[in-house]
Design a protein around this motif. Structure first.
Motif, mmCIF file in Angstrom:
data_model
loop_
_atom_site.group_PDB
_atom_site.id
_atom_site.type_symbol
_atom_site.label_atom_id
_atom_site.label_comp_id
_atom_site.label_asym_id
_atom_site.label_seq_id
_atom_site.Cartn_x
_atom_site.Cartn_y
_atom_site.Cartn_z
ATOM 1 N N THR A 123 -43.668 -25.705 -47.856
ATOM 2 C CA THR A 123 -43.636 -26.697 -46.778
ATOM 3 C C THR A 123 -45.029 -27.033 -46.280
ATOM 4 O O THR A 123 -45.642 -26.249 -45.551
ATOM 5 C CB THR A 123 -42.780 -26.184 -45.602
ATOM 6 N N TYR A 167 -42.317 -30.949 -44.394
ATOM 7 C CA TYR A 167 -41.336 -31.288 -45.421
ATOM 8 C C TYR A 167 -41.317 -30.202 -46.490
ATOM 9 O O TYR A 167 -42.370 -29.817 -47.025
ATOM 10 C CB TYR A 167 -41.658 -32.634 -46.070
ATOM 11 N N ASN A 168 -40.138 -29.699 -46.787
ATOM 12 C CA ASN A 168 -39.950 -28.694 -47.829
ATOM 13 C C ASN A 168 -39.900 -29.394 -49.183
ATOM 14 O O ASN A 168 -38.877 -29.993 -49.545
ATOM 15 C CB ASN A 168 -38.667 -27.914 -47.569
ATOM 16 N N VAL A 169 -40.986 -29.332 -49.957
ATOM 17 C CA VAL A 169 -41.064 -30.062 -51.219
ATOM 18 C C VAL A 169 -40.169 -29.449 -52.288
ATOM 19 O O VAL A 169 -39.915 -30.098 -53.329
ATOM 20 C CB VAL A 169 -42.522 -30.137 -51.720
ATOM 21 N N SER A 172 -33.982 -31.924 -38.100
ATOM 22 C CA SER A 172 -34.102 -31.495 -39.487
ATOM 23 C C SER A 172 -33.070 -32.221 -40.332
ATOM 24 O O SER A 172 -31.875 -32.224 -39.996
ATOM 25 C CB SER A 172 -33.891 -29.976 -39.594
ATOM 26 N N ARG A 203 -37.060 -28.723 -51.661
ATOM 27 C CA ARG A 203 -35.680 -29.046 -51.301
ATOM 28 C C ARG A 203 -34.912 -29.786 -52.412
ATOM 29 O O ARG A 203 -33.751 -29.476 -52.672
ATOM 30 C CB ARG A 203 -35.673 -29.870 -50.006
ATOM 31 N N ASN A 210 -32.495 -33.062 -44.735
ATOM 32 C CA ASN A 210 -32.898 -33.150 -46.140
ATOM 33 C C ASN A 210 -34.311 -32.638 -46.398
ATOM 34 O O ASN A 210 -35.087 -33.253 -47.138
ATOM 35 C CB ASN A 210 -32.767 -34.594 -46.632
ATOM 36 N N GLY A 211 -34.674 -31.538 -45.783
ATOM 37 C CA GLY A 211 -35.985 -30.943 -45.996
ATOM 38 C C GLY A 211 -37.075 -31.443 -45.074
ATOM 39 O O GLY A 211 -38.160 -30.858 -44.999
ATOM 40 N N LEU A 212 -36.826 -32.530 -44.344
ATOM 41 C CA LEU A 212 -37.791 -33.063 -43.383
ATOM 42 C C LEU A 212 -37.548 -32.432 -42.016
ATOM 43 O O LEU A 212 -36.412 -32.378 -41.538
ATOM 44 C CB LEU A 212 -37.660 -34.576 -43.275
ATOM 45 N N GLU A 213 -38.618 -31.966 -41.391
ATOM 46 C CA GLU A 213 -38.527 -31.365 -40.061
ATOM 47 C C GLU A 213 -39.496 -32.069 -39.122
ATOM 48 O O GLU A 213 -40.683 -32.179 -39.422
ATOM 49 C CB GLU A 213 -38.853 -29.871 -40.109
ATOM 50 N N ALA A 261 -44.804 -32.677 -38.006
ATOM 51 C CA ALA A 261 -43.955 -33.083 -39.120
ATOM 52 C C ALA A 261 -44.166 -32.119 -40.276
ATOM 53 O O ALA A 261 -45.291 -31.685 -40.554
ATOM 54 C CB ALA A 261 -44.275 -34.514 -39.557
#
Length: 401
Positions: A332, A318-320, A270, A322, A272-275, A316
């Motif tokens: 997400t 991503y928390n947009v 994880s 963030r 910067n919002g990317l998992e 994959a």
């Protein structure tokens, strides 16, 4: 002998680490609800999680009704008898009418490195089996390979050790546990996998111990790597009351069990919002040919338990929200690809391609506040015998507190 070796190894390992260990744990560790409550103050500990789901098959020429279900609601109750001795339990209600005990174990802190546990515990295999609360996995339903390869929620009665070696950024678990049941007058295992063999601590039969262990590394910020292993024999009612000198009865009992050797690797990252997340399982099943003949159907057709199972997924998300400083919720989108085969190999005959499956799951989650989620996704599933994906729309509410 095996229990003594595990105990000795853990004490030696902890003694090799000379640095001082504090009671604080790093922020980049993953915790399920039980682990979180074990760290809270106060004697009485209360928590819970659950999910309400809507599943609607879509496409095709045949109309199908959707299903709406209070899939599960779990209350967690715990108690601290002292700073070192605690009890944790999870009481699970499924589909409104079914009641289970998901966990019920006693934990005692021996020192900063070693905790002893005994009772009904989750088998430490993969990611989702331990981290199965709605805000710890993506999608309305849990990953499919965690139903078929590692049968979430897999728990058995046992005892062992867990702890943290913080200077080495290691978390470990090592337990001796009760095993799957393979025979209780009829076959419990088949080509669909091991799920029906879970005993769940409900009047479980026991004939031989199984070992389950996991090591996790969290030394790089945002990264968690895990390696799991499980080994032992299944359990059978035929061993109960058998005369040790009755070779025919012993041979029949031996034919009703299989050996299970499973290992898994998982990774979570994880930043910067990317998992990013992925895991792989492989399970070898010994004695499957003899077991399939012994548990043949009434017409003489052998059972179809495979001699190995495997599966993996990659995901994959991503928390947009963030980058938005004034927004404290999370939105997400995610996508996951899964592939699994519960009859990867067989000892006799040919494999059945209907057990070789893949899935694509893509969706969106809104975590309005920590532990309160709305989820939607589309699930596409296909076996090697199908030309088109079977499509299902899913929506749900998830909570954890």
């Amino acid at each position: 002998m095996k229990r003594n070796f595990i105990l000795l190894s853990l004490f030696i390992f902890s003694g090799l680490v000379k640095a001082q260990v504090t009671d604080s744990l790093p922020n980049n560790l993953y915790f399920n609800i039980a682990e979180r409550l074990l760290q809270t103050d106060g004697n009485l500990k209360i928590g819970g999680y659950g999910g309400i789901h809507y599943n609607q098959p879509v496409g095709g020429e045949i109309k199908q009704n959707g299903k709406m279900d209070v899939h599960r609601f779990i209350m967690l109750l715990g108690y601290s008898f002292s700073n070192n001795t605690q009890f944790i339990s999870e009481i699970e209600f499924e589909h409104v009418k079914e009641v289970y005990i998901e966990q019920a174990f006693l934990q005692h802190k021996i020192n900063n490195y070693i905790n002893f546990r005994a009772g009904l515990m989750l088998t430490p295999m993969g990611i989702t089996n331990e981290y199965h609360e709605p805000n710890l996995f993506r999608g309305v339903e849990r990953p499919l390979i965690d139903n078929y390869i590692t049968p979430t929620t897999w728990r058995e009665i046992g005892a062992g050790f867990m702890g943290y070696i913080l200077p080495a950024s290691i978390k470990y678990q090592a337990y001796l546990m009760n095993g799957f049941i393979s025979y209780d007058g009829s076959a419990k295992l088949n080509g669909s996998g091991l799920r029906s063999g879970r005993q769940k601590g409900a009047e479980s039969i026991f004939s031989s111990p199984n070992f389950a262990g996991k090591v996790e590394y969290f030394g790089i910020r945002g990264l968690n790597l895990g390696a799991s292993v499980y080994a032992g024999n299944t359990q059978s009612t035929l061993y109960n009351g058998v005369n040790k000198n009755d070779q025919a009865a012993l041979a029949a009992a031996d034919s009703s069990v299989v050996g299970v050797a499973m290992f898994g690797f998982d990774a979570r990252y994880s930043v910067n919002g990317l998992e990013l997340k992925g895991q792989y399982y492989h399970a070898g099943i010994s004695n499957s040919e003899q077991y399939n003949r012994f548990t043949a159907k009434t017409d003489g057709t052998p059972n179809d338990l495979g001699s190995s199972l495997n599966g993996f997924y990659v995901e994959a998300a991503y928390n947009v929200f963030r980058p938005l400083e004034n927004v404290h919720s999370e939105l997400t989108p995610f996508i996951r690809y899964e592939k699994w085969n519960t009859q990867n190999t067989v000892e006799q005959g040919n494999t059945n391609p209907a057990y070789d499956k893949q899935a694509i799951v893509s969706g969106l989650e809104w975590e309005m506040a920590q532990g309160a989620l709305l989820k939607v996704d589309m699930q596409f599933v296909k076996s090697a015998t199908q030309n088109e994906f079977v499509k299902t729309f899913n929506a749900g509410v998830g909570i954890m507190f």
